[in-house]
Design a protein around this motif. Structure first.
Motif, mmCIF file in Angstrom:
data_model
loop_
_atom_site.group_PDB
_atom_site.id
_atom_site.type_symbol
_atom_site.label_atom_id
_atom_site.label_comp_id
_atom_site.label_asym_id
_atom_site.label_seq_id
_atom_site.Cartn_x
_atom_site.Cartn_y
_atom_site.Cartn_z
ATOM 1 N N SER A 1 0.854 -1.195 0.000
ATOM 2 C CA SER A 1 0.000 0.000 0.000
ATOM 3 C C SER A 1 0.886 1.239 0.000
ATOM 4 N N PRO A 2 0.437 2.292 -0.696
ATOM 5 C CA PRO A 2 1.269 3.506 -0.757
ATOM 6 C C PRO A 2 1.300 4.241 0.583
ATOM 7 N N ASN A 3 2.454 4.801 0.926
ATOM 8 C CA ASN A 3 2.576 5.628 2.139
ATOM 9 C C ASN A 3 2.125 7.049 1.814
ATOM 10 N N THR A 4 0.819 7.237 1.778
ATOM 11 C CA THR A 4 0.317 8.578 1.471
ATOM 12 C C THR A 4 -0.478 9.233 2.597
ATOM 13 N N PRO A 5 -1.027 8.460 3.556
ATOM 14 C CA PRO A 5 -1.932 9.099 4.520
ATOM 15 C C PRO A 5 -1.325 10.298 5.245
ATOM 16 N N ASP A 6 -0.024 10.280 5.516
ATOM 17 C CA ASP A 6 0.585 11.392 6.267
ATOM 18 C C ASP A 6 0.892 12.613 5.395
ATOM 19 N N LEU A 7 0.808 12.474 4.091
ATOM 20 C CA LEU A 7 1.339 13.528 3.205
ATOM 21 C C LEU A 7 0.386 14.710 3.004
ATOM 22 N N ARG A 8 -0.864 14.536 3.401
ATOM 23 C CA ARG A 8 -1.916 15.560 3.192
ATOM 24 C C ARG A 8 -1.980 16.008 1.722
ATOM 25 N N LEU A 9 -2.130 15.041 0.868
ATOM 26 C CA LEU A 9 -2.062 15.307 -0.566
ATOM 27 C C LEU A 9 -3.182 16.228 -1.041
ATOM 28 N N GLU A 10 -4.353 16.110 -0.420
ATOM 29 C CA GLU A 10 -5.512 16.922 -0.852
ATOM 30 C C GLU A 10 -5.184 18.412 -0.721
#
Ligand code: FAD
Length: 469
Positions: A275-284
């Motif tokens: 799974s990609p490590n994106t939840p912490d990045l606040r991409l939105e």
């Protein structure tokens, strides 16, 4: 995807210090940028700390063990039973990982890359925030490179808090050899762990829901690998799923497989994807879009949908491989500084470090046909190759796939000793646009494993003198 003009000197913030992120940082620093690398855990990322390197260190130990056990075959005797010392194997692995990590840290320091420990996130245009136990630090950035990688997928189906259920990371940190291991998922990672733990003496079962293990590779190749696994004592079940967990007990877990068979194991490895490590990045916040599986969307220059923000490596999905991440990192660094390099993944070598090794590049015969080509193949068996026989490693073969009309090399699939190195010769030949006749005509040193590639290329035309007819 959009981007504005590069600024000089450019402040680049890289989030994630794996093989993608640290490569980007080093290249950008070499090109004169002011670089900050943000890492929440350890530089080197998955690859160095809990992926490529630790698995290969353990595989080297189990290969040595295997060879020692075959002493009589090679003409020597060992004084006593050859038994693994797992604690020492793990210590050796740790020493190699630490040495490499120290090396990366030194490279970053020498290049004057600033490293910041903490969790990075995109905080709007040109801004990155880094959160650590000491608070939140704000950074200004002309360019941001997202290199946050991936983690093992954790399907809710399994209770990962139970000590018997493990991811690849958990398995690499074991302190004792499990008496039994059930591997769920027959991709590259599952197969590598099978090779390690079979040799260590665990009773290994692998289940794969698709009709073949390593479903992305040539069917003939993976069929041979399946045969090797079964011969080594592992039970491998294809078209089989874990239907339900029947019981979590102290020190074991029992699952029901397709068909109703119950299997109890001391350890269960779930290796069914990442799974990609994106939840912490606040991409939105930054307007960085992701695809349906949550991986960051990038264009051919590795730009995301947000101006000035690039993404590389595992977090972009596709081929989750360290060498892709590193290549991406170098490209993204150059593109951040005005370059226009284009990502091209069609000649990426794909390697599986089992015993024997497996490797491929380009198209398999079936894939070539699916792409509307008219493939023709040439094959050479390791069992007919002097070097392989001398090494006592005669399992496997090399197959070259060519276009029947043009003789263009479309791909190569291989199994045998050192094929994870030999595959690069096929890749280089393809990149150079060589025809199979030219590859066959190249004088290869004797005896080498590479000769099998030359012979397979000659066999495309029925011209290998060493193929029995
Ligand atoms: P990663 O290596 O995952 O690095 C990402 C880094 O970002 C991590 O250090 C993480 O801590 C950090 N991070 C994440 N989010 C944040 C944040 N918000 N702020 C700060 N830091 C953050 N590939 C191969 O090519 N060959 C192999 O032999 C091979 N073997 C493997 C074996 C195993 C068991 C596994 C699990 C993987 C293996 N891989 C192999 C895959 C390889 O490890 C990955 O493809 C590679 O590490 C991806 O690099 P990356 O830089 O994109 O991400």
């Amino acid at each position: 995807m959009t981007d504005d003009k590069p600024l000089q000197p450019t402040r680049i913030v890289v989030i994630g210090g794996g093989p993608g992120g640290y490569a980007a940082a080093l290249r950008a620093a070499d090109l004169g940028a002011d670089v900050t690398l943000v890492e929440r855990e350890l530089v080197g990322g998955t690859c160095l700390n809990r992926g490529c390197i630790p698995t290969k260190a353990l595989l080297s130990s189990t290969e040595a063990l295997r060879k020692a056990r075959l002493g009589a075959e090679y003409g020597f005797s060992v004084g006593q039973d050859v038994v693994p010392d797992f604690v020492r194997m793990q210590a050796r692995k740790e020493q190699i990982v630490t040495q490499l990590r120290d090396g990366v840290t030194l490279l970053l320091r020498k290049r004057k890359v600033k490293t910041l420990a903490g969790v990075g996130r995109v905080a709007g245009s040109g801004k990155v925030e880094v959160e650590s136990s000491e608070g939140v630090v704000s950074l200004e950035a002309d360019r941001v490179i997202l290199a946050s990688g991936s983690e093992p997928a954790l399907p809710q189906f399994f209770d990962f808090s139970h000590p018997s259920v493990a991811t690849s990371t958990g398995l690499l940190n074991l302190t004792k050899i499990p008496s039994s291991l059930l591997i769920v998922g027959g991709g590259a990672i599952g197969c590598e762990f099978l090779s390690i733990f079979v040799e260590l003496g665990s009773k290994v079962t692998l289940v794969e829901m698709m009709p073949q293990i390593v479903p992305t590779e040539d069917a003939r190749l993976t069929k041979q690998l399946l045969g090797v696994f079964r011969k080594s004592g592992a039970e491998v079940l294809v078209k089989t799923k874990v239907e339900r967990v029947a019981a979590y007990s102290e020190g074991s877990v029992t699952v029901e497989l397709t068909g109703g068979e119950l299997v109890t194991c001391e350890k269960l490895l779930v290796s069914i994807g990442r799974s990609p490590n994106t939840p912490d990045l606040r991409l939105e916040t930054a307007g960085v879009e992701v695809d349906g599986r949550g991986f960051i969307k990038v264009d051919e220059n590795l730009r995301t949908t947000a101006t000035g923000v690039y993404a590389i490596g595992d977090v972009t999905g596709g081929m989750l491989l360290a060498h892709v991440a590193t290549h991406d990192g170098i490209m993204a660094a150059e593109n951040c500084l005005g370059g226009t390099r284009v990502r091209d993944l069609h000649l990426v070598p794909r390697c599986i470090y089992t015993s024997p090794e497996v490797a491929a590049v380009g198209l398999s015969e079936d894939q070539a046909r699916e792409e509307g080509r008219e493939p023709i193949t040439g094959t050479f068996r390791m069992g007919a190759l002097g070097k392989a026989l001398a090494m006592g490693e005669s399992q496997g073969f090399i197959q070259v796939v060519a276009d029947q009309r043009t003789d263009e090399i479309l791909g190569a699939s291989m199994m045998g000793p050192h094929v994870t190195d030999v595959v690069h010769e096929a890749a280089a030949a393809m990149r150079a646009g060589l025809k199979t006749r030219e590859l066959a005509d190249m004088i290869h040193a004797h005896p080498t494993i590479s000769e099998a590639l030359m012979e397979a290329a000659a066999d495309v035309h029925g011209e290998s003198i060493h193929v029995a007819r």
